[in-house]
Design a protein around this motif. Structure first.
Motif, mmCIF file in Angstrom:
data_model
loop_
_atom_site.group_PDB
_atom_site.id
_atom_site.type_symbol
_atom_site.label_atom_id
_atom_site.label_comp_id
_atom_site.label_asym_id
_atom_site.label_seq_id
_atom_site.Cartn_x
_atom_site.Cartn_y
_atom_site.Cartn_z
ATOM 1 N N TYR A 132 -16.899 -63.653 -99.284
ATOM 2 C CA TYR A 132 -15.471 -63.327 -99.162
ATOM 3 C C TYR A 132 -14.642 -63.869 -100.330
ATOM 4 O O TYR A 132 -13.712 -63.195 -100.796
ATOM 5 N N SER A 133 -14.974 -65.043 -100.831
ATOM 6 C CA SER A 133 -14.233 -65.546 -101.998
ATOM 7 C C SER A 133 -14.592 -64.725 -103.241
ATOM 8 O O SER A 133 -13.729 -64.463 -104.080
ATOM 9 N N MET A 135 -15.369 -61.548 -103.180
ATOM 10 C CA MET A 135 -14.662 -60.280 -103.015
ATOM 11 C C MET A 135 -13.174 -60.434 -103.340
ATOM 12 O O MET A 135 -12.567 -59.532 -103.931
ATOM 13 N N ASP A 136 -12.593 -61.582 -102.999
ATOM 14 C CA ASP A 136 -11.193 -61.836 -103.362
ATOM 15 C C ASP A 136 -11.028 -61.835 -104.877
ATOM 16 O O ASP A 136 -10.073 -61.257 -105.409
ATOM 17 N N HIS A 186 -12.954 -52.451 -101.752
ATOM 18 C CA HIS A 186 -12.315 -52.735 -100.456
ATOM 19 C C HIS A 186 -13.246 -52.358 -99.305
ATOM 20 O O HIS A 186 -13.354 -53.082 -98.320
ATOM 21 N N ALA A 189 -15.798 -55.011 -99.000
ATOM 22 C CA ALA A 189 -15.206 -56.229 -98.429
ATOM 23 C C ALA A 189 -15.052 -56.104 -96.913
ATOM 24 O O ALA A 189 -15.283 -57.082 -96.185
ATOM 25 N N THR A 190 -14.709 -54.918 -96.427
ATOM 26 C CA THR A 190 -14.522 -54.756 -94.992
ATOM 27 C C THR A 190 -15.839 -54.639 -94.231
ATOM 28 O O THR A 190 -15.876 -54.938 -93.042
ATOM 29 N N GLY A 192 -18.537 -56.405 -94.998
ATOM 30 C CA GLY A 192 -19.062 -57.757 -94.918
ATOM 31 C C GLY A 192 -20.387 -57.986 -95.590
ATOM 32 O O GLY A 192 -21.034 -57.057 -96.070
#
Length: 198
Positions: A132-133, A135-136, A186, A189-190, A192
């Motif tokens: 997640y970091s 992907m940010d 995106h 990211a969604t 996972g």
């Protein structure tokens, strides 16, 4: 003996049909993969056109589609950055305001290419614990690249001429490709980190 000959003849007749059907089926699957992946983008026709060659390898993998999208975007942005630098170096663009806008545009695209390279590097090394970091970071860099491209266009607002129109069209095309890549990121990211193995 005649039976063996009949069987051989039947196989020789059917084999090309089977190969054709299998090839058509694979092509249809590939077409479906890219259409499915590009369904989340703002410019799906452009997405299909630019990413269709990745269908057989990316299939239904969000991480591979995101990587393909950013890879294609990086190539397009690098190519445009070279075009812009050549325009600047040859002095082919006329007018003081056009020259200033072109100089800014070259700088913007150098920054955009750097952000795209960073994004691609992270996408190639995604792993679960920091997914997640990562992907940010990728989302931030892609958004910055898109902003750089838009800033380049802003400099030519109200300007006329054939070269300005060609430049605007090229920059707009790269911006659309970047927007599509951001949509694919995106989507990743969604979905996972569990999709990384696929």
């Amino acid at each position: 003996m005649a039976r063996s000959s009949d069987l051989s003849l039947a196989l020789m007749t059917l084999l090309p049909c089977l190969l054709l059907c299998t090839s058509a089926s694979v092509e249809l699957d590939c077409d479906n993969y890219v259409r499915e992946a590009c369904g989340v983008t703002r410019y799906p026709d452009l997405c299909i056109h630019t990413l269709s060659s990745f269908s057989s390898s990316a299939k239904r993998s969000p991480s591979l589609w995101a990587r393909a999208g950013v890879s294609v975007t990086t190539g397009a942005a690098k190519s445009l950055a070279q075009y812009l630098a050549k325009l600047e170096n040859t002095g082919a663009m006329r007018g003081r305001s056009n020259l200033a806008a072109l100089s800014d545009c070259v700088e913007c695209f150098q920054d955009a290419v750097d952000n795209l390279h960073r994004s691609l590097g992270v996408l190639r090394q995604l792993h679960g614990p920091s997914f997640y970091s990562q992907m940010d970071d990728v989302t931030t860099w892609l958004s910055a690249a898109l902003t750089d491209e838009d800033t380049c266009l802003d400099g030519f607002e109200g300007q006329r001429g054939r070269q300005v129109k060609v430049l605007r069209d090229k920059v707009t095309n790269v911006s659309c490709i970047t927007s599509n890549a951001l949509a694919l990121v995106h989507k990743l990211a969604t979905t996972g980190p569990q999709t990384l193995a696929s």
